[in-house]
Design a protein around this motif. Structure first.
Motif, short mmCIF file in Angstrom:
data_model
loop_
_atom_site.label_atom_id
_atom_site.label_comp_id
_atom_site.label_asym_id
_atom_site.label_seq_id
_atom_site.Cartn_x
_atom_site.Cartn_y
_atom_site.Cartn_z
N MET A 99 19.06 -27.56 -9.01
CA MET A 99 19.18 -26.26 -9.79
C MET A 99 18.14 -25.39 -9.48
O MET A 99 17.52 -24.88 -7.55
CB MET A 99 17.55 -26.82 -10.91
CG MET A 99 17.92 -27.79 -11.44
SD MET A 99 19.44 -27.28 -13.09
CE MET A 99 17.97 -26.29 -13.79
N VAL A 100 18.18 -23.67 -9.70
CA VAL A 100 17.25 -23.03 -8.74
C VAL A 100 16.57 -22.30 -9.34
O VAL A 100 16.54 -22.07 -10.49
CB VAL A 100 18.15 -22.09 -7.88
CG1 VAL A 100 17.84 -21.04 -7.06
CG2 VAL A 100 19.57 -22.11 -7.30
N ILE A 101 15.21 -21.93 -9.08
CA ILE A 101 13.76 -21.72 -10.12
C ILE A 101 13.11 -20.86 -9.01
O ILE A 101 12.85 -21.22 -7.98
CB ILE A 101 12.53 -23.27 -10.36
CG1 ILE A 101 13.65 -24.54 -10.84
CG2 ILE A 101 11.36 -22.59 -10.95
CD1 ILE A 101 13.18 -25.32 -10.00
N CYS A 102 13.89 -19.90 -9.92
CA CYS A 102 13.05 -18.33 -9.65
C CYS A 102 11.67 -17.80 -9.56
O CYS A 102 12.09 -18.07 -11.03
CB CYS A 102 14.78 -16.96 -9.45
SG CYS A 102 15.52 -17.55 -8.61
N LYS A 103 11.05 -17.62 -8.96
CA LYS A 103 9.65 -16.96 -9.35
C LYS A 103 9.51 -15.49 -8.58
O LYS A 103 10.15 -15.41 -7.50
CB LYS A 103 8.51 -18.03 -9.04
CG LYS A 103 8.55 -18.94 -9.93
CD LYS A 103 7.63 -20.12 -8.92
CE LYS A 103 8.13 -20.99 -10.61
NZ LYS A 103 6.79 -22.25 -10.15
N ALA A 104 8.72 -14.57 -9.38
CA ALA A 104 9.10 -13.59 -8.92
C ALA A 104 6.95 -13.14 -9.56
O ALA A 104 6.65 -13.07 -10.55
CB ALA A 104 9.48 -11.91 -9.20
N ARG A 105 6.68 -11.61 -8.21
CA ARG A 105 5.28 -11.89 -8.33
C ARG A 105 4.49 -9.90 -8.14
O ARG A 105 5.67 -9.57 -7.12
CB ARG A 105 4.69 -13.02 -8.04
CG ARG A 105 2.55 -12.76 -8.71
CD ARG A 105 2.13 -13.47 -8.08
NE ARG A 105 1.77 -14.09 -6.80
CZ ARG A 105 1.09 -14.00 -5.84
NH1 ARG A 105 0.10 -13.17 -6.19
NH2 ARG A 105 1.28 -13.81 -4.36
N VAL A 106 4.39 -9.40 -9.07
CA VAL A 106 3.99 -8.07 -8.98
C VAL A 106 2.39 -8.36 -7.37
O VAL A 106 1.65 -8.90 -7.68
CB VAL A 106 3.77 -7.69 -9.84
CG1 VAL A 106 2.96 -5.73 -8.88
CG2 VAL A 106 4.61 -6.96 -10.43
N VAL A 107 2.52 -7.92 -6.39
CA VAL A 107 1.46 -8.43 -5.16
C VAL A 107 1.01 -6.33 -4.94
O VAL A 107 -0.32 -6.47 -4.27
CB VAL A 107 1.92 -8.79 -4.57
CG1 VAL A 107 2.76 -10.52 -4.30
CG2 VAL A 107 3.04 -8.16 -3.68
N ARG A 108 1.24 -5.28 -5.86
CA ARG A 108 1.00 -4.30 -5.70
C ARG A 108 1.90 -2.87 -5.62
O ARG A 108 3.20 -2.96 -6.70
CB ARG A 108 1.14 -3.90 -3.86
CG ARG A 108 0.62 -2.38 -3.68
CD ARG A 108 0.81 -2.35 -2.42
NE ARG A 108 0.26 -0.76 -1.77
CZ ARG A 108 0.71 0.19 -0.67
NH1 ARG A 108 1.38 -0.28 -0.32
NH2 ARG A 108 0.07 1.73 -0.91
N GLN A 109 0.68 -2.31 -7.62
CA GLN A 109 1.02 -1.65 -8.28
C GLN A 109 0.76 -0.38 -7.52
O GLN A 109 -0.82 -0.08 -7.47
CB GLN A 109 0.47 -2.27 -9.39
CG GLN A 109 0.59 -1.08 -10.50
CD GLN A 109 -0.01 -1.61 -11.47
OE1 GLN A 109 -1.02 -1.13 -11.42
NE2 GLN A 109 0.89 -1.13 -12.84
N TYR A 110 1.60 1.06 -7.60
CA TYR A 110 0.84 2.22 -6.81
C TYR A 110 1.03 3.20 -6.21
O TYR A 110 2.24 3.31 -7.66
CB TYR A 110 0.65 1.10 -5.04
CG TYR A 110 1.96 0.81 -4.25
CD1 TYR A 110 2.60 -0.02 -4.32
CD2 TYR A 110 2.29 1.94 -3.48
CE1 TYR A 110 3.75 -0.10 -4.13
CE2 TYR A 110 3.62 1.88 -2.88
CZ TYR A 110 3.92 0.63 -3.27
OH TYR A 110 5.33 0.98 -1.85
N GLU A 111 1.00 4.31 -6.79
CA GLU A 111 1.63 5.49 -6.55
C GLU A 111 1.40 6.29 -5.44
O GLU A 111 1.00 6.01 -4.88
CB GLU A 111 1.16 6.05 -7.70
CG GLU A 111 1.33 5.74 -9.00
CD GLU A 111 0.72 7.15 -10.13
OE1 GLU A 111 -0.87 7.00 -10.78
OE2 GLU A 111 1.08 8.25 -10.21
N GLU A 112 2.21 6.22 -5.22
CA GLU A 112 3.21 7.00 -3.60
C GLU A 112 4.47 8.71 -3.84
O GLU A 112 4.83 8.14 -4.08
CB GLU A 112 4.08 5.92 -2.62
CG GLU A 112 3.71 6.45 -1.00
CD GLU A 112 4.33 5.87 -0.33
OE1 GLU A 112 3.23 4.59 0.06
OE2 GLU A 112 5.68 5.36 -0.01
N ALA A 113 3.74 9.55 -3.19
CA ALA A 113 4.42 10.44 -3.25
C ALA A 113 5.11 10.91 -4.81
O ALA A 113 6.22 11.46 -4.43
CB ALA A 113 5.73 10.38 -2.13
N GLY A 114 4.23 10.99 -5.72
CA GLY A 114 4.60 11.19 -7.01
C GLY A 114 5.50 10.07 -7.54
O GLY A 114 5.70 10.54 -8.56
#
Lengths: 143, 155
Positions: A99-114
């Motif tokens: 099985m391939v168990i994929c997990k993802a997580r937001v580590v940074r939420q930001y604004e840059e150059a608009g």
């Protein structure tokens, strides 16, 4: 009827937000189909005798098959055209039956150059918990 | 076998290809992508694309379709000890069916490192830059290829 996928919006992607996708079990047919789709005909991925002579127990998945599954998770979560970059590091092979168990997580939420951006850390593991790949991505999701 | 350093001096010719709908669909279906922007023209257009959108790792198939264009077969690597260590993509413009892309491969870095069980490991980074007909950058792909110090069973 046209299916429309709802992607997550930037505002909903606070740090720590997670997403998962489990794919598998991988079959030898998946390996052959991926070889054809990708043009990667390295015999380690379909030729039993070649793979054994190279020191493996049997043919194993192209790293980019797992990489593709992980990219699918990110693409269907954040939007297929939202990526700025995607970097995948391969750590272990996936074998037919895994099985391939994929997990993802937001580590940074930001604004840059608009632009409103998120940084993602992701990984794929097998059913035994062995890490197959690790990945990072930067994306500009819909707002 | 140590890296054949003469390959670092070589340049590799530009190659051209047309991004095909059927190939995008095939790639999306193998990965189980359910997003219809990859498989259904109406859905792709409704989402604002000119044609079917390629999945994020799609350009992978164009790296070495012609060995003359690709440094990989010329590295002198033992295919039994060759590993794909890392893969990176940079996205600049949406990649859709019907585009005529030009690609060019180059070796951008190499290094050697002592393996954990002795022997030398060799790392080579090959960069492929893809531009559209207007010459604008569409995607950049970088693959890190490793030749391990010894075959897995002998290590």
């Amino acid at each position: 009827m046209t299916i429309v996928i709802e992607y997550a919006k930037w505002e909903e992607l606070a740090e720590g937000t997670e997403q998962e996708l489990t794919v598998g079990p991988i079959t030898r047919t998946d390996l052959v189909r991926y070889a054809g789709a990708s043009g990667d005909f390295n015999p380690n991925h379909h030729d039993e005798i070649y793979a054994i002579r190279a020191g493996f127990d049997k043919p194993f998945a192209h790293g980019m098959l797992q990489g593709g599954y992980l990219a699918r998770l990110l693409s269907e979560w954040l939007g297929p055209d939202s990526f700025k970059n995607l970097k995948i590091r391969f750590s272990a092979q996936a074998w037919p039956g895994d099985m391939v168990i994929c997990k993802a997580r937001v580590v940074r939420q930001y604004e840059e150059a608009g632009e409103r951006l998120v940084e993602i850390e992701a990984s794929a593991a097998n059913q035994r918990g062995d890490v197959l790949i690790k990945a990072t991505a930067t994306a500009a999701p819909r707002t | 076998m140590p890296l054949d350093k003469s390959v670092l001096e070589r340049t590799f010719p530009e190659f051209e290809f047309r991004v095909e709908r059927g190939k995008i669909r095939e790639y999306a279906l193998v990965l189980g992508l359910t997003d219809p922007v990859h498989t259904d023209l109406e859905a792709a257009k409704a989402a604002g694309f000119d044609d079917l959108l390629a999945p994020p790792t799609f350009v992978r198939q164009f790296w070495h379709e012609n060995p003359g264009n690709d440094p990989m077969p010329h590295l002198g690597y033992d295919p039994k000890r060759r590993l794909h260590g890392e893969q990176e993509f940079e996205y600049h413009k949406p990649l859709v069916a019907g585009m005529n892309l030009k690609g060019r491969n180059a070796i951008v870095s190499t290094r050697e490192k002592e393996g954990r069980r002795g022997g030398m490991m060799t790392f080579v980074v090959i960069e492929t830059r893809f531009v559209d007909e207007a010459g604008e950058l569409v995607q950049v792909a970088r693959r890190t290829l490793i030749e391990t110090a010894a075959p897995p069973k002998e290590a």
